[in-house]
Design an enzyme around this catalytic site. Structure first.
Site, short mmCIF file in Angstrom:
data_model
loop_
_atom_site.label_atom_id
_atom_site.label_comp_id
_atom_site.label_asym_id
_atom_site.label_seq_id
_atom_site.Cartn_x
_atom_site.Cartn_y
_atom_site.Cartn_z
N CYS A 2 36.84 40.76 34.27
CA CYS A 2 36.52 40.39 35.65
C CYS A 2 35.13 39.75 35.72
CB CYS A 2 36.68 41.61 36.55
SG CYS A 2 37.08 41.13 38.23
N HIS A 25 42.01 43.28 35.38
CA HIS A 25 41.53 44.51 34.74
C HIS A 25 42.63 45.09 33.84
CE1 HIS A 25 37.79 45.14 37.06
NE2 HIS A 25 38.43 44.44 37.98
N GLU A 75 42.50 47.34 31.81
CA GLU A 75 42.37 48.80 31.65
C GLU A 75 43.27 49.57 32.61
OE1 GLU A 75 40.08 46.76 32.87
OE2 GLU A 75 38.72 47.72 34.30
N1 GLN Z 1 32.01 40.59 41.74
C1 GLN Z 1 33.06 39.82 41.18
C2 GLN Z 1 34.05 39.36 42.24
O1 GLN Z 1 34.15 39.90 43.30
C3 GLN Z 1 33.77 40.56 40.07
C4 GLN Z 1 34.47 41.79 40.51
C5 GLN Z 1 34.86 42.70 39.39
O2 GLN Z 1 34.30 42.63 38.30
N2 GLN Z 1 35.76 43.62 39.64
O3 GLN Z 1 34.80 38.44 42.02
#
Ligand code: GLN
Length: 538
Positions: A378, A513, A515
């Site tokens: 992410c 994600h 995970e």
């Molecule tokens: N802050 C970033 C976004 O909103 C990444 C979010 C995250 O890593 N879950 O896109």
């Protein structure tokens, strides 16, 4: 017809009610029963989505895009079942529904009260979570005696009253402290919390006793007598080296008999595979060290799914995955080498907000230039794109608009319109409300032929992974990035899902994600390959 097991907690929080619930569910599942789980959170937030990771730990995202309590993650990891928004609710959601119904005239003429209206709403939600499964395990957050837990306790009492005796069971998780000065284990706190539970109208059928010392038989007898619980249903739960050991410990402690007796069914779990994986966790043949770069290091629970996913990958490679916790702000002060050192791989996890971002970029540059296996999740992917743009494409002011609204090179940007999971259009601006407005939940994507992502999954088909972010990698830079060696290896409906660096042993960034879909018996393919690459790099 679904049978219900309600798990409550006494004396204090953090006793492992979630792991207890998941372990009981695992035993039933491995015995061939269909099991679902529900976490009830008595707090007033509608969901944990807007809570700080430092306050509440990780927000677990379900396939259908609900932002839920981290225990729901434990449930999925233990029972290898995909849960949904129905499997976690809060007081905030219960009251929102009741008040909405009141405004719509749903209770016309009535005075709306906690009993029956709020309690009925709670019961409806519990029944809605059954999904026709053989068992629903319901974990109630908080501790008996909490004011905010009372309507839920009442709902449990009523369900128990309404259904046949063999369809509901109450398990109470409590603490048997060891008082050093006296050299004794003490049962009084548990007696008191069971008294409180009985005052509400619930006598537990089983006690799970958290303890640092083995419980002598005499003490179990005392607990059985004073709490009105069968002697064979006093289950000792001593501290375990791995949470995945807990179902095995429960079985050793004799939990099968009281469960089978109470429900009048046969419970014969096949724990062969589980047992082998737990052995790999407890006595691994090799070790590997992963530099985990993040900023919520004060509360490691904020990265719960990811640290668990690494454990799963370790169990399947018979390797202990050590984590070298690297504070991204310290990297800003002293550079990557001193902090990351000789770690076998680098992982940059997700995150929000500006703090620590430059340190993460430094860590990514270090992994890229030194050809160390890298996985960016992410924010970790977004920053990999920014790093590449700055240092390879030479776009010095490349950034995410999350950190620099006016950057001339918005490699990571805010798409103003996008189709959500249900095909509805979401409008997003810097001013959009914070709750539930991110790209959430599962989206499909196809890994590119010959990519590392595809190699990880093993087959060329559509894969689903879960998202939780507001910003996206900007496709306007795709050609430029690819010409310079950063390829887009996965896309979902035009949105960039994964990037890789061609001239690097294993450098992968994923917008989702991975995970969240890793389970002990079924590790996530990308994280598994990342750990394998770390092992290769030792
Ligand atoms: N802050 C970033 C976004 O909103 C990444 C979010 C995250 O890593 N879950 O896109």
């Amino acid at each position: 017809m679904t049978k219900f097991i309600f798990v409550t907690g006494g004396v204090l929080s953090s006793l492992g009610k979630g792991i207890t619930s998941a372990s009981v569910a695992t035993i039933l599942k491995q015995s061939g029963y269909q099991v679902s789980m529900l976490k009830i959170d008595p707090y007033l937030n509608v969901d944990p989505g807007t809570m700080s990771p430092l306050e509440h730990g990780e927000v677990f995202v379900t396939a259908d895009g609900a932002e839920t309590d981290l225990d729901v993650g434990n449930y999925e990891r233990f029972i290898d079942v995909t849960l949904s928004a129905k499997n976690n609710f809060t007081t905030g959601q219960v009251y929102s529904s009741v008040i909405k119904r009141e405004r719509q005239g749903g209770y016309l003429g009535k005075t709306i009260q906690v009993i029956p209206h709020v309690v009925d709403e709670i019961k409806d939600r519990i029944f809605a979570a059954c999904d026709d499964k053989d068992f629903l395990i319901v974990e109630l957050g908080g501790t008996v005696g909490d004011i905010e837990g009372l309507p839920f306790m009442e709902a449990i009492r009523e369900i128990r009253f309404e259904l046949e005796k063999t369809r509901t069971m109450n398990i109470h998780v409590s603490l048997i402290p060891f008082i050093k000065a006296a050299g004794e284990l003490k049962t009084k706190p548990t007696q008191h919390s069971v008294q409180e539970l009985r005052r509400i109208g619930i006598t537990p059928h089983m006690l799970v006793c958290r303890t640092e010392q083995p419980l002598p038989k005499a003490l179990k007898k005392k607990l059985a007598m004073s709490c009105d619980v069968d002697l064979n249903a006093i289950i000792e739960a001593s501290d375990a080296n791995s949470i995945y050991q807990v179902p095995l410990n429960f079985i050793r402690e004799g939990i099968l008999t009281p469960l089978a007796d109470h429900f009048n069914i046969s419970i014969k779990p096949d724990m062969t595979k589980w047992d082998a994986l737990v052995k790999n966790i407890l006595v691994p043949q090799a070790e590997v060290t992963i530099a985990f770069v993040g900023k919520y290091l004060e509360l490691k629970e904020s990265y719960k799914s990811l640290t668990e996913a690494l454990i799963h990958a370790g169990a399947h490679t018979n390797t202990k995955v050590n984590i070298n916790w690297c504070d991204s702000e310290r990297i800003e002060d002293v550079g990557a080498y001193d902090i990351i050192g000789n770690s076998d791989a680098v992982l940059v996890a997700g995150g929000f907000g500006h703090r620590g971002v430059e340190g993460k970029i430094t860590a990514i540059k270090y992994a890229r230039e030194n050809k160390i296996p890298y996985l960016g999740i992410c924010l970790g992917m977004q920053l990999a794109v920014v790093e590449f743009a700055r240092n390879v494409l030479g776009l010095e002011d490349a950034n995410s608009v999350e950190f620099d609204k006016d950057t001339k090179n918005p490699l990571i940007y805010l798409i103003d319109e996008f189709l959500d999971q249900n095909g509805a259009t979401q409008i997003r601006t810097q001013e959009s409300p914070m709750g539930g407005t991110m790209r959430l939940g599962e989206y499909p994507f196809n890994p590119k032929e010959g990519s590392k992502i595809q190699a990880a999954y093993g087959k060329n088909e559509t894969y689903f992974e879960r998202h939780r972010h507001r910003y996206e990698a900007n496709p306007a830079y795709k050609t430029q990035l690819e010409k310079a060696g950063m390829i887009v290896s996965g896309e979902s409906n035009g949105l960039i899902e994964t990037v890789e660096i061609e001239d690097h042993p294993w450098f992968v960034g994923v917008q989702f994600h991975p995970e969240f879909t890793s389970r002990l018996e079924n590790p996530n393919a990308i994280i598994l390959d990342f750990v394998k690459e770390a092992i290769k790099n030792k």
